[in-house]
Design an enzyme around this catalytic site. Structure first.
Site, PDB file in Angstrom:
ATOM      1  N   GLY A 244     -15.762  -9.718  -1.716  1.00  0.00           N
ATOM      2  CA  GLY A 244     -15.199 -11.031  -2.024  1.00  0.00           C
ATOM      3  C   GLY A 244     -14.267 -11.497  -0.934  1.00  0.00           C
ATOM      4  O   GLY A 244     -14.403 -12.576  -0.392  1.00  0.00           O
ATOM      5  N   ILE A 470     -13.942  -5.384  -6.549  1.00  0.00           N
ATOM      6  CA  ILE A 470     -14.753  -6.005  -5.503  1.00  0.00           C
ATOM      7  C   ILE A 470     -15.148  -4.998  -4.426  1.00  0.00           C
ATOM      8  O   ILE A 470     -15.501  -5.377  -3.304  1.00  0.00           O
ATOM      9  CB  ILE A 470     -14.030  -7.216  -4.882  1.00  0.00           C
ATOM     10  N   ALA A 514      -3.744  -2.499  -7.976  1.00  0.00           N
ATOM     11  CA  ALA A 514      -3.321  -1.124  -8.286  1.00  0.00           C
ATOM     12  C   ALA A 514      -1.986  -1.122  -9.017  1.00  0.00           C
ATOM     13  O   ALA A 514      -1.810  -0.402 -10.007  1.00  0.00           O
ATOM     14  CB  ALA A 514      -3.233  -0.302  -7.002  1.00  0.00           C
ATOM     15  N   ILE A 634       0.152   6.708  -2.598  1.00  0.00           N
ATOM     16  CA  ILE A 634      -1.290   6.545  -2.429  1.00  0.00           C
ATOM     17  C   ILE A 634      -1.993   7.224  -3.601  1.00  0.00           C
ATOM     18  O   ILE A 634      -1.910   8.446  -3.759  1.00  0.00           O
ATOM     19  CB  ILE A 634      -1.764   7.139  -1.092  1.00  0.00           C
ATOM     20  N   ASN A 636      -5.335   7.348  -4.274  1.00  0.00           N
ATOM     21  CA  ASN A 636      -6.532   8.074  -3.858  1.00  0.00           C
ATOM     22  C   ASN A 636      -6.698   7.905  -2.350  1.00  0.00           C
ATOM     23  O   ASN A 636      -7.043   6.817  -1.884  1.00  0.00           O
ATOM     24  CB  ASN A 636      -7.765   7.536  -4.600  1.00  0.00           C
ATOM     25  N   LYS A 706       1.950   0.373  -3.530  1.00  0.00           N
ATOM     26  CA  LYS A 706       1.895  -0.929  -2.878  1.00  0.00           C
ATOM     27  C   LYS A 706       0.446  -1.193  -2.494  1.00  0.00           C
ATOM     28  O   LYS A 706      -0.289  -0.271  -2.151  1.00  0.00           O
ATOM     29  CB  LYS A 706       2.767  -0.944  -1.620  1.00  0.00           C
ATOM     30  N   GLY A 709      -5.125  -3.161   0.574  1.00  0.00           N
ATOM     31  CA  GLY A 709      -6.349  -3.820   1.030  1.00  0.00           C
ATOM     32  C   GLY A 709      -6.132  -4.837   2.123  1.00  0.00           C
ATOM     33  O   GLY A 709      -7.051  -5.148   2.875  1.00  0.00           O
ATOM     34  N   GLU A 710      -4.923  -5.383   2.221  1.00  0.00           N
ATOM     35  CA  GLU A 710      -4.692  -6.451   3.193  1.00  0.00           C
ATOM     36  C   GLU A 710      -3.785  -6.032   4.345  1.00  0.00           C
ATOM     37  O   GLU A 710      -3.989  -6.462   5.480  1.00  0.00           O
ATOM     38  CB  GLU A 710      -4.131  -7.680   2.462  1.00  0.00           C
TER      39      GLU A 710
END
Length: 743
Positions: A244, A470, A514, A634, A636, A706, A709-710
Site C-alpha cells: 500500500g 499491508i 504496532a 523490537i 520481531n 516505535k 516502517g517509515e
C-alpha cells in the site's frame, strides 16, 4: 504479569504459508456467484468538460449490463461537499461520476459493467465520449512566486513553528554558508496488488465488500455515508493487502464504482484498476525546496532556513510536514521554516511512505553534507557536533533518542573511518568510489484501537482487531504479543484482522500499528487474564485461591504464582472448569496523553552508503548500505529487518530511478506503467546491513515500541546523493540522479 519472551524473538511470519501456498485471498480473488465485471473509462484531457456520451453501441453488445456516468448516477450522499473520509485533506474531495467537469487527466468518467472483464474492457474502448478541453496548468515551475499558505484541514499536519532567534541576521554573519534548491519530481506508490473491489450482493441491499485498502473501517464509513447504508448492510473485509505504502489510506474510486454498480444492478460486481489506471489517484507531490545553512567558526550551526513549495489539486489542500524536521533534528537557535502549496490541475497528492519527512529530510541532509564540506568538517562529525538533545520546535525533551548511538554503531559497522574526505579520491579500477551518510527522524505515535480475545476449552486463543496487514508483519507480531501476555505457545494463537465486524482500529499508516494494536491486544489479554484468575480461584483445591493478579504470571500454558511457580493451574483446565465453551474479553487502548505531554516522541536512524560510479559511463551502483535504527523495543527482528530492507530498496529507487514524467502539453503522466516507471530489480540491490540500536522507552506506549516502517526510508536517498558527490565531485540536487546529471 510475567513475560514468556515471545516479544523480541525472530519468528517466521505466521501468514507466510498461506501466501506461499496461494490460499491467501486478495480483494479481486473472491469469486462469488453471479459476478459481473466493471471497467473504468478515464478522461484523456486534464481540464474541461464532457459534452456528449453515446453509449448506444456499447449497450447493444450482448452481455453488457449498463454504462454508468454522471448522466445516470443516482443522487447520493456523495453530493454533500462537506463529506470527507478519515484521512482526507482540507477542501472538497473528488466525487467520481458526479458531473461533466474534468479536473485532471485520467479522471474516471464512466464505468462499463458486463458479464466478463474482457467484454467490459472492449466495450469501454468503443464508448463514445466527447470533450471540450480548457487550458490547464500542471507545471509547478510556473507557481514559484504564486504559492499560498496551506489549509489546516488535514489530520496530522502540523504547521511549521514560528521563526526563532534571528535567522536572517545570523545567516548573513555566518562564517560559512550555503543557499541551494533541491527538487524531486512526482512519484507514484505502485504497490504490487492493484486496486480492486469485489462486492458480494447478498440481497435486500446487504453487501460483503472485499476491498484493497489500508483501513477496512475507513472504507466502510465511506460507503456507508455515500450510499446511506448501515454497518450491517456494508461489511468490509480486507484480510490480505499486497502493498500500500499510503495509497490505500483513502478509499479509491473503484470502491465507489463497485458498490454503486452492485446496488443498482442488484448483483455482485468486481471492479479492478489496471496498472495504468493506478496512476489516476494519489502520488508523492512534486516539490521544490530551498535550504540555507550557516555555521559559526567552531562548526556549530548559526542559522537554518528551509522553505518548501509542493503541488496539490484544485479541489483539496493536501499538506505534509516537510520542513518541520529541520527545526528539530539539529541544535540551532536561529531557525526559519516556510511551507506553501501550488494548486495544479492534477489529482490530490497522497501520503506516501514517510510523507513529508522523506521529502524534507532529503533536502536537509544533502544541505548538511554541503555545509560540512564548506566548513571543512567530516559529515559525520558535523552532525554529531550539532546534535540536538532537545526538540527545539516544541521545547521539550525527547522521550528517548539514541541517534548518537546510531551514528557511532552504523559508522563502525560500515567502516566510515576508512573514508578519504576528498571528493573523487577513492577508486576501484574504473569505478569511482564514494561514501555518504545521512540521518532521519520520524514520529513515534499511537492511535486509539480495540481488540477482542477468546480462549476456547481446547486452549486455542483467537484474537481479533479490524486493523490491516499491508505486508508489514502485523499478523505475526500481534500473535507474539498475545502469546507473550497469556503465556501460550504461538501455535495456540490465531490473530484475525481486516474485518469491520471486529473491534475498531485505525488505518494502517503512520508507523503506529504496532503501538496501537499491540497495546490493545495486551490490554485485552490482561483483561482475560483477570477473568481466568477469578475462575481458577473457584476450582476445588486451587493453589491460587488467595492470589492477587499482580502475584501471578502466565507461562507455558499455565497460570502460576510468581514467587512459587510450582503452584499452578493449566489455563486450558480453567476454561473447561468454567462450564463454558470459551472465555472472552475485549479492551481498547489509547495514548496516555498526560504521561506524554511533556515529551517529544520520535524514532531515529543513521544511514551509511557506498556507491561505485563508472567513470566513463556515469552509471551508479549502490554497493553497500548500513542502516542503524533506534525504534524502541523490537517485537520481531525478522519482520522489523524486512521493513528496513524494503525502506532501503525504496531509498535506492527514490535516489536513482523513480520519477513520474508529466507531459505538460497534455497534463498527462507519460510513463504510467511498470516498463517505464523504473524501480529496482534484484541486480540493483547489493549488501544491506540493518542494525537495531537498543532503546528503552516507557513513555511512548506500554509496549515501548516505535514504528519502523517509515523511519528506515529516511536518509537513504540523501546518503546516496552525498556518496555520489564524494565519488565524483559533482553535486546533484534533483532526484532521481540520472546519467546526464553526471556525464
Amino acid at each position: 504479569m510475567s513475560q514468556t519472551n515471545y516479544i523480541g524473538k525472530a519468528l517466521n511470519r505466521v501468514d507466510g504459508p498461506a501466501k506461499v501456498a496461494g490460499t491467501a485471498k486478495y480483494a479481486a480473488e473472491f469469486n462469488v456467484p453471479g459476478l459481473a465485471y466493471g471497467y473504468i473509462v478515464n478522461s484523456p484531457i486534464a481540464k474541461g468538460k464532457i459534452t456528449r456520451i453515446d453509449a448506444a453501441e456499447v449497450l447493444a453488445l450482448p452481455g453488457v449490463h449498463r454504462v454508468f456516468s454522471h448522466e445516470n448516477v443516482p443522487m447520493l450522499a456523495i453530493l454533500d461537499r462537506s463529506y470527507k473520509d478519515d484521512v482526507a485533506p482540507g477542501g472538497s474531495p473528488f466525487r467520481p461520476l458526479h458531473d461533466a467537469e474534468i479536473k485532471f487527466s485520467l479522471q474516471p468518467v464512466a464505468l462499463v459493467v458486463a458479464d466478463t472483464i474482457e467484454l467490459a474492457r472492449y466495450a469501454a474502448s468503443i464508448l463514445k465520449i466527447e470533450y471540450e478541453a480548457a487550458p490547464h496548468e500542471t507545471d509547478i515551475e510556473t507557481k514559484r512566486t504564486k504559492g499560498f499558505e496551506p489549509g489546516r484541514g488535514k489530520t496530522g499536519f502540523t504547521p511549521p513553528p514560528p521563526p526563532r532567534g534571528n535567522p536572517d541576521r545570523e545567516l548573513k554573519n555566518a562564517v560559512h554558508s550555503i543557499d541551494q534548491e533541491y527538487v524531486h519530481g512526482t512519484q507514484h506508490h505502485n504497490p504490487m496488488e492493484m486496486f480492486g473491489t469485489t462486492v458480494e450482493y447478498l440481497g435486500e441491499g446487504k453487501l460483503n465488500v472485499y476491498d484493497k485498502t489500508q483501513g477496512a473501517l475507513n472504507s466502510q464509513q465511506y460507503i456507508r455515508k455515500v450510499f446511506g447504508l448501515s454497518k450491517e448492510e456494508a461489511r468490509v473485509i480486507s484480510k490480505y493487502t499486497g502493498g500500500g505504502f499510503g495509497s490505500g489510506l483513502r478509499p479509491q474510486h473503484q470502491l465507489f464504482m463497485a458498490v454503486l454498480a452492485a446496488l443498482e444492478l442488484k448483483q455482485s460486481v468486481r471492479v479492478t484498476m489496471t496498472r495504468q489506471q493506478m496512476f489516476s489517484f494519489g502520488h508523492r507531490p512534486h516539490t521544490l525546496q530551498t535550504v540555507k545553512l550557516g555555521t559559526n567558526a567552531d562548526g556549530t550551526l548559526a542559522a537554518v532556513q528551509h522553505h518548501a513549495l509542493h503541488e496539490t489539486s484544485q479541489f483539496e489542500d493536501y499538506t505534509e510536514n516537510v520542513v518541520n524536521w529541520s527545526g528539530m533534528l539539529y541544535q540551532c537557535a536561529n531557525v526559519k521554516l516556510g511551507y506553501q502549496l501550488a494548486k495544479l490541475d492534477v489529482y490530490t497528492p497522497q501520503d506516501m511512505r514517510a510523507p513529508g519527512a522523506a521529502t524534507g529530510s532529503f533536502a536537509l541532509e544533502v544541505a548538511m553534507d554541503e555545509m560540512a564540506y564548506a566548513a571543512g568538517l567530516d559529515p559525520l562529525d558535523f552532525r554529531i557536533r550539532n546534535y540536538a538533545d532537545r526538540d527545539q520546535n516544541l521545547d521539550k525533551p525527547f522521550s528517548s533518542k539514541k541517534l548518537r548511538e546510531c551514528y557511532h554503531e552504523g559508522a563502525a559497522k560500515f567502516g566510515w573511518e576508512k573514508r578519504n574526505p576528498a571528493p573523487r579520491s577513492m577508486r576501484q579500477g574504473n569505478m569511482l568510489v564514494g561514501y555518504g551518510m545521512a540521518g532521519g527522524v520520524w514520529d513515534a505515535s499511537q492511535q486509539k484501537a480495540g481488540a477482542k480475545v477468546s480462549l476456547s476449552a481446547d486452549g486455542m486463543l483467537t484474537v481479533q482487531s479490524a486493523t490491516n496487514d499491508i505486508g508489514t508483519g502485523t499478523y505475526t507480531i500481534m500473535t507474539q504479543v498475545a502469546a507473550e501476555y497469556l503465556g501460550l505457545p504461538v501455535e495456540a494463537v490465531d490473530f484475525q484482522l481486516g474485518d469491520t465486524e471486529f473491534p475498531a482500529a485505525p488505518v494502517q499508516g503512520g508507523s503506529w500499528t504496532a503501538a496501537s494494536i499491540g497495546t490493545a491486544v495486551k490490554n485485552a489479554c490482561e483483561a482475560l487474564g483477570e477473568k481466568l484468575l477469578k475462575q481458577a480461584q473457584k476450582m476445588k483445591g486451587s493453589p491460587l485461591e488467595d492470589a492477587k493478579f499482580e502475584d501471578v504470571e502466565f507461562v507455558n500454558g499455565q497460570l502460576r504464582l510468581r514467587l512459587d511457580p510450582g503452584q499452578a493451574v493449566v489455563i486450558r483446565d480453567i476454561v473447561q472448569a468454567s462450564g463454558e465453551t470459551k472465555m472472552e474479553a475485549d479492551a481498547t487502548a489509547a495514548p496516555n496523553l498526560l504521561k506524554q505531554q511533556g515529551y517529544s516522541l520520535h524514532a531515529h536512524n543513521a544511514v551509511f552508503v557506498e556507491v561505485q560510479v563508472d567513470e566513463d559511463l556515469g552509471t551508479i551502483h549502490v554497493t553497500r548500505v548500513v542502516n542503524a535504527v533506534a525504534a524502541g523495543r523490537i517485537i520481531n527482528p525478522n519482520t522489523a529487518r524486512s521493513q528496513v530492507l524494503g525502506s532501503v530498496v525504496w531509498g535506492i529507487s527514490m535516489a536513482l530511478m523513480e520519477e513520474t514524467v508529466m507531459d505538460h502539453q497534455f497534463g498527462r503522466y507519460m510513463n504510467h506503467n511498470y516498463a517505464e516507471y523504473h524501480i529496482p530489480v534484484n541486480a540493483d540491490i547489493h549488501d544491506i546491513d540493518v542494525l537495531f540500536v537498543e532503546e528503552e522507552d516507557d513513555i511512548v506506549n506500554p509496549l515501548g515500541v516505535k514504528g519502523i516502517g517509515e523511519v528506515g526510508l529516511l536518509g537513504v536517498a540523501a546518503a546516496i546523493t552525498n556518496a555520489v558527490y564524494h565519488a565524483t565531485g559533482r553535486r546533484v540536487r534533483e532526484l532521481p540522479i540520472m546519467l546526464d546529471k553526471l556525464l
